[in-house]
Design a protein around this motif. Structure first.
Motif, PDB file in Angstrom:
ATOM      1  N   PRO A  17      11.418   9.279  -0.742  1.00  0.00           N
ATOM      2  CA  PRO A  17      10.611   8.498   0.409  1.00  0.00           C
ATOM      3  C   PRO A  17      11.440   7.990   1.548  1.00  0.00           C
ATOM      4  O   PRO A  17      10.643   7.842   2.302  1.00  0.00           O
ATOM      5  CB  PRO A  17      10.216   7.389  -0.525  1.00  0.00           C
ATOM      6  CG  PRO A  17      10.383   7.595  -2.014  1.00  0.00           C
ATOM      7  CD  PRO A  17      10.934   8.123  -2.188  1.00  0.00           C
ATOM      8  N   ALA A  69       1.437   6.709   5.486  1.00  0.00           N
ATOM      9  CA  ALA A  69       2.326   5.351   4.644  1.00  0.00           C
ATOM     10  C   ALA A  69       1.874   5.871   2.968  1.00  0.00           C
ATOM     11  O   ALA A  69       2.747   6.236   2.229  1.00  0.00           O
ATOM     12  CB  ALA A  69       1.613   4.309   4.861  1.00  0.00           C
ATOM     13  N   THR A  70       0.952   6.077   2.305  1.00  0.00           N
ATOM     14  CA  THR A  70       0.453   6.145   1.233  1.00  0.00           C
ATOM     15  C   THR A  70       1.257   8.195   0.927  1.00  0.00           C
ATOM     16  O   THR A  70       1.801   8.200  -0.657  1.00  0.00           O
ATOM     17  CB  THR A  70      -1.345   5.882   0.886  1.00  0.00           C
ATOM     18  OG1 THR A  70      -1.276   5.072   0.839  1.00  0.00           O
ATOM     19  CG2 THR A  70      -1.097   6.656  -0.279  1.00  0.00           C
ATOM     20  N   SER A  88       4.990   7.922  -0.339  1.00  0.00           N
ATOM     21  CA  SER A  88       5.367   7.622  -1.063  1.00  0.00           C
ATOM     22  C   SER A  88       6.391   6.850  -2.207  1.00  0.00           C
ATOM     23  O   SER A  88       6.871   6.187  -2.426  1.00  0.00           O
ATOM     24  CB  SER A  88       3.891   5.873  -1.117  1.00  0.00           C
ATOM     25  OG  SER A  88       2.774   6.333  -1.899  1.00  0.00           O
ATOM     26  N   ARG A  89       6.290   8.148  -2.099  1.00  0.00           N
ATOM     27  CA  ARG A  89       6.740   8.441  -3.649  1.00  0.00           C
ATOM     28  C   ARG A  89       6.902  10.060  -3.309  1.00  0.00           C
ATOM     29  O   ARG A  89       6.667  10.935  -2.726  1.00  0.00           O
ATOM     30  CB  ARG A  89       5.680   8.584  -4.574  1.00  0.00           C
ATOM     31  CG  ARG A  89       5.001   9.278  -5.049  1.00  0.00           C
ATOM     32  CD  ARG A  89       3.957   8.702  -5.246  1.00  0.00           C
ATOM     33  NE  ARG A  89       2.372  10.133  -6.051  1.00  0.00           N
ATOM     34  CZ  ARG A  89       1.998  10.865  -6.845  1.00  0.00           C
ATOM     35  NH1 ARG A  89       3.164  11.078  -7.515  1.00  0.00           N
ATOM     36  NH2 ARG A  89       0.890  11.312  -6.823  1.00  0.00           N
ATOM     37  N   GLU A 111      10.034   9.326   5.322  1.00  0.00           N
ATOM     38  CA  GLU A 111       9.593   8.884   6.276  1.00  0.00           C
ATOM     39  C   GLU A 111      10.314   9.105   7.312  1.00  0.00           C
ATOM     40  O   GLU A 111       9.402   9.556   8.432  1.00  0.00           O
ATOM     41  CB  GLU A 111       9.675   7.516   5.826  1.00  0.00           C
ATOM     42  CG  GLU A 111       9.253   6.637   6.924  1.00  0.00           C
ATOM     43  CD  GLU A 111       9.740   5.018   6.664  1.00  0.00           C
ATOM     44  OE1 GLU A 111       9.309   4.040   7.086  1.00  0.00           O
ATOM     45  OE2 GLU A 111       9.636   5.224   5.448  1.00  0.00           O
TER      46      GLU A 111
END
Length: 265
Positions: free
Chosen positions: A88, A139-140, A143-144, A92
Protein backbone atom coordinates in the motif's frame (compact mmCIF):
# COMPACT_ATOMS: atom_id res chain seq x y z
CA UNK A 1 15.45 -26.63 -34.03
CA UNK A 2 15.04 -29.41 -31.46
CA UNK A 3 12.00 -29.69 -29.26
CA UNK A 4 12.08 -27.04 -26.52
CA UNK A 5 11.58 -28.32 -22.99
CA UNK A 6 9.30 -25.42 -22.12
CA UNK A 7 6.71 -23.57 -24.20
CA UNK A 8 5.64 -20.18 -22.83
CA UNK A 9 2.85 -18.36 -24.59
CA UNK A 10 0.85 -15.22 -24.10
CA UNK A 11 -2.91 -15.63 -24.48
CA UNK A 12 -4.85 -12.60 -25.72
CA UNK A 13 -3.77 -11.55 -29.19
CA UNK A 14 -1.31 -14.45 -29.38
CA UNK A 15 -2.60 -17.97 -28.67
CA UNK A 16 -6.25 -17.00 -28.36
CA UNK A 17 -8.45 -15.86 -31.20
CA UNK A 18 -9.72 -12.31 -31.11
CA UNK A 19 -12.99 -13.49 -29.55
CA UNK A 20 -11.00 -14.88 -26.61
CA UNK A 21 -11.46 -18.56 -27.49
CA UNK A 22 -8.93 -21.37 -27.84
CA UNK A 23 -9.33 -22.85 -31.32
CA UNK A 24 -9.53 -26.65 -31.64
CA UNK A 25 -6.28 -26.59 -33.61
CA UNK A 26 -4.48 -24.65 -30.88
CA UNK A 27 -5.88 -26.88 -28.11
CA UNK A 28 -4.61 -29.92 -30.02
CA UNK A 29 -1.17 -28.32 -30.43
CA UNK A 30 -1.00 -27.65 -26.68
CA UNK A 31 -1.82 -31.32 -26.06
CA UNK A 32 1.05 -32.31 -28.36
CA UNK A 33 3.48 -30.30 -26.25
CA UNK A 34 2.47 -32.07 -23.07
CA UNK A 35 2.35 -35.50 -24.76
CA UNK A 36 5.97 -34.94 -25.77
CA UNK A 37 6.89 -34.43 -22.12
CA UNK A 38 7.52 -30.69 -22.43
CA UNK A 39 6.16 -28.06 -20.04
CA UNK A 40 3.44 -25.67 -21.22
CA UNK A 41 2.98 -22.40 -19.34
CA UNK A 42 0.54 -19.63 -20.18
CA UNK A 43 2.07 -16.25 -19.43
CA UNK A 44 -0.58 -13.56 -19.49
CA UNK A 45 -1.57 -10.12 -18.32
CA UNK A 46 -4.97 -11.57 -17.45
CA UNK A 47 -6.00 -11.83 -13.81
CA UNK A 48 -6.96 -15.27 -12.49
CA UNK A 49 -10.65 -14.32 -12.62
CA UNK A 50 -10.39 -14.35 -16.43
CA UNK A 51 -8.77 -17.81 -16.58
CA UNK A 52 -11.67 -20.21 -16.01
CA UNK A 53 -12.58 -20.66 -19.70
CA UNK A 54 -8.92 -21.13 -20.65
CA UNK A 55 -8.43 -23.67 -17.86
CA UNK A 56 -11.38 -25.65 -19.18
CA UNK A 57 -10.13 -25.56 -22.77
CA UNK A 58 -6.82 -27.14 -21.74
CA UNK A 59 -8.49 -29.65 -19.40
CA UNK A 60 -7.21 -27.90 -16.29
CA UNK A 61 -3.58 -28.86 -16.85
CA UNK A 62 -0.47 -26.95 -15.87
CA UNK A 63 0.33 -23.54 -14.50
CA UNK A 64 -0.34 -20.01 -15.66
CA UNK A 65 1.61 -16.86 -14.90
CA UNK A 66 -1.01 -14.14 -14.49
CA UNK A 67 -1.03 -10.36 -14.07
CA UNK A 68 2.25 -9.95 -15.98
CA UNK A 69 4.21 -12.11 -13.56
CA UNK A 70 2.66 -11.08 -10.25
CA UNK A 71 0.63 -14.26 -9.73
CA UNK A 72 1.27 -17.95 -10.42
CA UNK A 73 -2.01 -19.82 -10.89
CA UNK A 74 -2.64 -23.56 -10.77
CA UNK A 75 -5.04 -24.40 -13.63
CA UNK A 76 -5.97 -27.73 -12.02
CA UNK A 77 -7.16 -26.31 -8.71
CA UNK A 78 -7.81 -22.79 -10.06
CA UNK A 79 -5.95 -21.36 -7.09
CA UNK A 80 -3.14 -18.80 -6.75
CA UNK A 81 0.00 -20.58 -5.57
CA UNK A 82 2.46 -17.68 -5.54
CA UNK A 83 2.18 -13.90 -5.52
CA UNK A 84 4.34 -10.77 -5.74
CA UNK A 85 2.22 -7.84 -4.62
CA UNK A 86 2.62 -4.06 -4.55
CA UNK A 87 2.38 -2.84 -0.92
CA UNK A 88 0.00 0.00 0.00
CA UNK A 89 2.72 2.55 0.75
CA UNK A 90 4.15 2.09 -2.75
CA UNK A 91 0.69 2.31 -4.29
CA UNK A 92 0.08 5.57 -2.47
CA UNK A 93 3.31 7.12 -3.72
CA UNK A 94 2.79 5.91 -7.30
CA UNK A 95 -0.72 7.33 -7.49
CA UNK A 96 0.42 10.58 -5.90
CA UNK A 97 3.23 11.11 -8.43
CA UNK A 98 1.13 10.16 -11.43
CA UNK A 99 -1.89 12.22 -10.45
CA UNK A 100 0.31 15.25 -9.84
CA UNK A 101 1.82 15.14 -13.34
CA UNK A 102 -0.99 13.46 -15.34
CA UNK A 103 -4.21 14.49 -13.55
CA UNK A 104 -6.53 12.92 -16.13
CA UNK A 105 -5.52 9.40 -15.17
CA UNK A 106 -8.09 7.11 -13.58
CA UNK A 107 -7.01 4.06 -11.57
CA UNK A 108 -8.07 0.50 -10.90
CA UNK A 109 -6.41 -2.42 -9.13
CA UNK A 110 -6.30 -6.19 -9.39
CA UNK A 111 -6.14 -7.81 -5.97
CA UNK A 112 -5.41 -11.50 -5.42
CA UNK A 113 -9.13 -12.07 -5.13
CA UNK A 114 -10.95 -9.32 -6.98
CA UNK A 115 -10.99 -6.01 -8.80
CA UNK A 116 -11.79 -2.43 -7.81
CA UNK A 117 -11.83 0.85 -9.69
CA UNK A 118 -12.39 4.56 -9.33
CA UNK A 119 -15.73 5.90 -10.53
CA UNK A 120 -14.23 7.56 -13.62
CA UNK A 121 -12.26 4.48 -14.70
CA UNK A 122 -13.85 3.44 -18.00
CA UNK A 123 -14.19 -0.33 -18.05
CA UNK A 124 -13.26 -2.18 -21.23
CA UNK A 125 -12.97 -5.71 -22.53
CA UNK A 126 -14.55 -8.38 -20.38
CA UNK A 127 -15.09 -5.98 -17.50
CA UNK A 128 -17.00 -3.64 -19.80
CA UNK A 129 -19.51 -6.39 -20.63
CA UNK A 130 -20.43 -7.27 -17.07
CA UNK A 131 -20.76 -5.72 -13.66
CA UNK A 132 -17.22 -6.23 -12.41
CA UNK A 133 -15.42 -5.06 -9.33
CA UNK A 134 -16.10 -2.51 -6.67
CA UNK A 135 -16.36 1.20 -7.38
CA UNK A 136 -14.41 2.88 -4.59
CA UNK A 137 -12.54 6.04 -3.69
CA UNK A 138 -8.80 6.33 -4.22
CA UNK A 139 -7.91 5.89 -0.55
CA UNK A 140 -9.82 2.62 -0.36
CA UNK A 141 -8.46 1.47 -3.71
CA UNK A 142 -4.84 1.60 -2.56
CA UNK A 143 -5.40 0.54 1.05
CA UNK A 144 -4.31 -3.08 0.60
CA UNK A 145 -1.65 -4.92 -1.44
CA UNK A 146 -2.48 -5.65 -5.06
CA UNK A 147 -1.08 -7.65 -7.95
CA UNK A 148 -1.52 -4.93 -10.53
CA UNK A 149 -2.24 -1.20 -10.55
CA UNK A 150 -3.81 0.09 -13.77
CA UNK A 151 -3.85 3.68 -15.00
CA UNK A 152 -6.14 4.78 -17.83
CA UNK A 153 -5.87 8.01 -19.83
CA UNK A 154 -8.82 9.14 -21.96
CA UNK A 155 -6.85 9.83 -25.13
CA UNK A 156 -3.04 9.63 -24.88
CA UNK A 157 -1.10 7.31 -27.21
CA UNK A 158 -0.35 4.09 -25.25
CA UNK A 159 3.37 4.07 -26.08
CA UNK A 160 3.79 7.71 -25.08
CA UNK A 161 1.82 7.12 -21.90
CA UNK A 162 4.00 4.16 -20.98
CA UNK A 163 7.14 6.22 -21.48
CA UNK A 164 5.67 8.99 -19.32
CA UNK A 165 4.65 6.61 -16.54
CA UNK A 166 8.01 4.87 -16.58
CA UNK A 167 9.78 8.20 -16.18
CA UNK A 168 7.63 9.14 -13.21
CA UNK A 169 7.38 5.87 -11.25
CA UNK A 170 9.73 3.36 -12.89
CA UNK A 171 11.81 3.31 -9.72
CA UNK A 172 8.81 2.03 -7.74
CA UNK A 173 6.90 -0.30 -10.07
CA UNK A 174 7.25 -2.02 -13.45
CA UNK A 175 4.94 -0.36 -16.01
CA UNK A 176 3.89 -1.92 -19.31
CA UNK A 177 0.89 -2.11 -21.61
CA UNK A 178 -0.89 -4.84 -23.55
CA UNK A 179 -3.83 -3.31 -25.39
CA UNK A 180 -4.67 -0.60 -27.87
CA UNK A 181 -6.07 1.54 -25.08
CA UNK A 182 -4.08 4.13 -23.16
CA UNK A 183 -4.02 1.69 -20.26
CA UNK A 184 -0.80 1.14 -18.31
CA UNK A 185 -0.41 -1.96 -16.15
CA UNK A 186 1.98 -1.73 -13.21
CA UNK A 187 3.36 -4.66 -11.23
CA UNK A 188 5.76 -4.70 -8.29
CA UNK A 189 9.24 -3.39 -9.09
CA UNK A 190 11.22 -5.97 -11.04
CA UNK A 191 8.22 -8.25 -11.58
CA UNK A 192 7.67 -9.16 -15.24
CA UNK A 193 6.54 -12.13 -17.28
CA UNK A 194 10.23 -13.01 -17.62
CA UNK A 195 11.02 -12.91 -13.91
CA UNK A 196 8.18 -15.29 -13.05
CA UNK A 197 8.94 -17.58 -15.98
CA UNK A 198 12.63 -17.75 -15.12
CA UNK A 199 11.79 -18.82 -11.56
CA UNK A 200 9.48 -21.58 -12.74
CA UNK A 201 12.01 -22.77 -15.32
CA UNK A 202 14.81 -22.84 -12.76
CA UNK A 203 12.66 -24.98 -10.47
CA UNK A 204 12.43 -27.52 -13.30
CA UNK A 205 16.15 -27.24 -14.16
CA UNK A 206 15.27 -25.73 -17.55
CA UNK A 207 17.56 -23.08 -19.01
CA UNK A 208 16.42 -20.11 -21.07
CA UNK A 209 18.03 -21.75 -24.14
CA UNK A 210 15.50 -24.60 -23.80
CA UNK A 211 12.51 -22.26 -23.84
CA UNK A 212 10.39 -21.06 -26.77
CA UNK A 213 8.11 -18.06 -26.16
CA UNK A 214 5.27 -16.44 -28.10
CA UNK A 215 3.84 -12.94 -27.70
CA UNK A 216 2.30 -9.89 -29.31
CA UNK A 217 2.48 -6.82 -27.05
CA UNK A 218 5.07 -4.80 -25.07
CA UNK A 219 4.27 -6.65 -21.84
CA UNK A 220 5.65 -9.77 -23.59
CA UNK A 221 9.03 -8.23 -24.41
CA UNK A 222 10.90 -9.25 -21.23
CA UNK A 223 9.79 -12.86 -21.71
CA UNK A 224 10.61 -12.85 -25.43
CA UNK A 225 14.07 -11.41 -24.80
CA UNK A 226 14.76 -13.97 -22.06
CA UNK A 227 13.69 -17.06 -23.98
CA UNK A 228 16.18 -18.88 -26.17
CA UNK A 229 13.74 -18.79 -29.10
CA UNK A 230 11.14 -16.07 -29.54
CA UNK A 231 8.16 -15.74 -31.86
CA UNK A 232 5.74 -12.90 -32.51
CA UNK A 233 2.40 -13.41 -34.18
CA UNK A 234 1.91 -11.41 -37.38
CA UNK A 235 -0.58 -9.07 -35.69
CA UNK A 236 1.94 -8.06 -32.99
CA UNK A 237 2.96 -4.57 -31.91
CA UNK A 238 5.76 -3.11 -34.06
CA UNK A 239 8.22 -3.12 -31.15
CA UNK A 240 7.60 -6.82 -30.60
CA UNK A 241 7.97 -7.67 -34.28
CA UNK A 242 11.35 -5.91 -34.24
CA UNK A 243 12.58 -7.75 -31.14
CA UNK A 244 11.88 -11.42 -31.88
CA UNK A 245 13.78 -14.15 -33.69
CA UNK A 246 10.81 -15.28 -35.80
CA UNK A 247 7.32 -14.25 -36.88
CA UNK A 248 4.45 -16.71 -37.31
CA UNK A 249 0.90 -16.31 -38.59
CA UNK A 250 -1.61 -14.09 -36.79
CA UNK A 251 -3.53 -15.20 -33.71
CA UNK A 252 -6.73 -15.73 -35.75
CA UNK A 253 -4.76 -17.96 -38.14
CA UNK A 254 -3.45 -20.29 -35.40
CA UNK A 255 0.10 -18.95 -35.64
CA UNK A 256 1.23 -20.49 -32.35
CA UNK A 257 -0.27 -23.86 -33.25
CA UNK A 258 1.52 -23.89 -36.61
CA UNK A 259 4.92 -23.60 -34.93
CA UNK A 260 4.12 -26.18 -32.26
CA UNK A 261 2.84 -28.67 -34.83
CA UNK A 262 6.19 -28.48 -36.63
CA UNK A 263 8.17 -28.91 -33.42
CA UNK A 264 6.13 -31.60 -31.69
CA UNK A 265 5.24 -34.15 -34.37
Amino acid sequence: MGCPRLVATDLDGTALRSDGTVSPRTAAAFARVESAGATLIFVTGRPPRWMHAVAGAVRHRGLAICANGALVYDLHTEQIVKSHLIPPDVLEEVVRRLREKVPELAFSVEYEGGFAHESDFRLGGWDGKAVAGLRVGTATLISRPCAKLLALHPRMDPDILQETVYGLVGDLVTPTHSSGRALIEMSAHGVTKASALATLAEGREITSAEVIAFGDMPNDLPMLRWAGTSYAVANAHAEVLAAVDHVTAANNDDGVARVLEDLYR
